[in-house]
Design a protein around this motif. Structure first.
Motif, mmCIF file in Angstrom:
data_model
loop_
_atom_site.group_PDB
_atom_site.id
_atom_site.type_symbol
_atom_site.label_atom_id
_atom_site.label_comp_id
_atom_site.label_asym_id
_atom_site.label_seq_id
_atom_site.Cartn_x
_atom_site.Cartn_y
_atom_site.Cartn_z
ATOM 1 N N PRO A 64 0.824 -1.137 -0.163
ATOM 2 C CA PRO A 64 0.164 -0.046 -0.001
ATOM 3 C C PRO A 64 0.977 1.296 -0.036
ATOM 4 C CG PRO A 64 -0.888 -1.651 1.617
ATOM 5 C CD PRO A 64 0.428 -2.280 1.136
ATOM 6 N N LEU A 65 1.979 1.343 0.499
ATOM 7 C CA LEU A 65 2.864 2.314 0.713
ATOM 8 C C LEU A 65 3.382 2.798 -0.861
ATOM 9 C CD1 LEU A 65 5.222 1.745 3.860
ATOM 10 C CD2 LEU A 65 3.295 3.380 3.654
ATOM 11 N N ALA A 66 3.732 1.904 -1.491
ATOM 12 C CA ALA A 66 4.127 1.858 -2.858
ATOM 13 C C ALA A 66 3.099 2.471 -3.799
ATOM 14 C CB ALA A 66 4.511 0.311 -3.416
ATOM 15 N N ARG A 67 1.737 1.785 -3.612
ATOM 16 C CA ARG A 67 0.640 2.089 -4.504
ATOM 17 C C ARG A 67 0.519 3.640 -4.336
ATOM 18 N NH1 ARG A 67 -2.049 -2.764 -3.123
ATOM 19 N NH2 ARG A 67 -3.556 -1.460 -2.123
ATOM 20 N N ALA A 68 0.610 3.993 -3.120
ATOM 21 C CA ALA A 68 0.473 5.518 -2.837
ATOM 22 C C ALA A 68 1.330 6.394 -3.351
ATOM 23 C CB ALA A 68 0.202 5.835 -1.309
#
Ligand code: ADP
Ligand code: MG
Length: 309
Positions: free
Chosen positions: A93-97
Motif C-alpha cells: 500500500p505504501l508503494a501504491r500511494a
C-alpha cells in the motif's frame, strides 16, 4: 454455555457482523485480558496517500547530504519520479500511494529493472541504469548509506503520524517521500471502552517508532504498549511473549503479516476486509471493520449484549 446460549450468542454476533468460529470461541472471548491491535488497516483506514516529497539538494548547508554526481541536484519531481518508478512493481500500500501520487502529479514513470522487494524494509530497483532504494532507515544502512542526515526531515513527518521513506539514488541520499493514512473514527472509542473494562491495549506494527507513537497518542494507547519496527515474522513472537506469563491475548489484524500472530493468540480477530489468510487464521471476524466491535464481541461472549433488532 448451553447449546441454546451458544445459538443466541452466534445469532447476535451475526446480526452485528461478528462471526465466531464455533461455540468454544464464543465462550473464550470474554476471558481476554490484553488486546493487541495491528496499526495499518486495523486502527487506521489503510488507505495511503502520498503527502510529502522532500529533495535534499546539495550538501552546501553542511548537512552532510550528498547529491548524486558532481553537479547534479535532484529536485522534488526527480526524487518522486525515481521513487515511484522503483515502486511500480510493488503491491505494498505504501508503494501504491507513491505511484498514484506521481501519476496524479503528471509525472511519467520509467520501467524499473531488477526489481527487488525487501520485506519490512522497502524496495530496490534499477531505474534508467541507476540504483534506486526506497524504504526505511534500515534499508539504507544495510546498504552502507548513512540515513542520519535525513533524521530531521523524517522526524517532522513521523511526528505527524506519517510514514516517511528515504530515497537513495546511486548510493546517495536524494530525498524523502511520505504517505499518510487516517486513523479510523471509532479507534479511540474502541481503545477507551476496552480500557474502561480493565483490558490492557497494545499496538504492534512494522512501521517505525515515531509514526507508531503518533498514532498511539491519537487513539489513546500508552507509548510503553507500542511495539514498532516489528518484522512480519516476529509479530507472532511478540504475541507469544505477552502470553508467556499466562495473560490471555486477543490479536486484532488484517494482513498476511498478521496471520501467524492471529493463530498464536488466545483469540485471533480478523477484519472482514482483511486478507483471506488472516481470516482463515483467526477465530473471530469483524465484518464491519470497526475496532469497536471488539468490545461488542466481548459483551456477546459475556451474554451482556442484548439482541438488537
Ligand atoms: P506494515 O506493518 O506497516 O504493513 P511492513 O512490515 O510491510 O509494515 O513494512 C515496514 C516498513 O518498511 C514500512 O513502514 C516502510 O518504512 C518500509 N517498507 C516496506 N515496504 C516498503 C515499500 N514497498 N516501499 C517503501 N518502504 C517500504
Ligand atoms: Mg495491517
Amino acid at each position: 454455555a448451553t447449546p441454546a446460549a451458544t445459538m443466541v450468542g452466534t445469532a447476535i454476533g451475526a446480526k452485528n457482523g461478528i462471526v465466531f468460529k464455533g461455540g468454544d470461541i464464543l465462550e473464550r472471548v470474554k476471558d481476554v485480558e490484553t488486546v493487541v491491535f495491528d496499526k495499518t488497516g486495523t486502527l487506521t483506514k489503510g488507505e495511503m496517500t502520498l503527502t510529502d516529497v522532500v529533495a535534499f539538494g546539495p550538501a552546501a548547508d553542511g548537512s552532510g547530504v550528498v547529491t548524486t554526481g558532481e553537479d547534479e541536484t535532484l529536485d522534488e519531481t526527480a526524487v518522486l519520479r525515481y521513487a515511484a518508478s522503483a515502486e511500480r512493481n510493488s503491491e505494498h500500500p505504501l508503494a501504491r500511494a507513491i505511484v498514484e501520487g506521481a501519476e496524479e502529479r503528471g509525472i511519467e514513470l520509467a520501467d524499473p529493472e531488477d526489481f527487488e522487494n525487501v520485506p519490512g524494509h522497502g524496495v530496490r530497483a534499477t531505474v534508467e541504469g541507476r540504483t534506486v532504494l526506497v524504504g526505511n532507515r534500515k534499508l539504507l544502512s544495510d546498504e552502507g548509506i548513512d540515513p542520519t542526515p535525513a533524521e530531521d526531515a523524517l522526524a517532522d513527518l513521523e511526528d505527524d503520524g506519517k510514514t516517511a521513506m528515504l530515497v537513495a539514488v546511486d548510493g546517495s541520499l536524494a530525498g524523502v517521500v511520505a504517505d499518510a493514512d487516517e486513523v479510523k473514527e471509532s479507534a479511540a472509542d474502541a481503545v477507551a471502552a476496552l480500557r474502561e473494562r480493565g483490558a490492557t491495549v497494545h499496538m504492534i506494527t512494522g512501521d517505525n517508532e515515531r509514526t507508531a507513537r503518533a498514532v498511539a497518542r491519537e487513539v489513546g494507547i500508552d507509548p510503553e504498549h507500542v511495539s514498532a519496527s516489528v518484522l512480519p515474522e516476529d509479530k507472532a513472537d511478540a504475541v507469544e511473549s505477552l502470553q508467556s506469563d499466562g495473560t490471555r491475548v486477543m490479536m486484532v489484524g488484517d494482513g498476511v503479516n498478521d496471520a501467524p500472530a492471529l493463530a498464536a493468540a488466545f483469540v485471533g480477530t480478523a477484519l472482514g476486509s482483511g486478507t483471506d489468510v488472516a481470516i482463515e487464521a483467526a477465530d473471530v471476524t469483524l465484518m464491519r471493520d470497526d475496532p469497536r466491535d471488539v468490545v461488542k464481541a466481548i459483551r456477546i461472549s459475556e451474554g451482556t449484549l442484548a439482541k438488537i433488532k
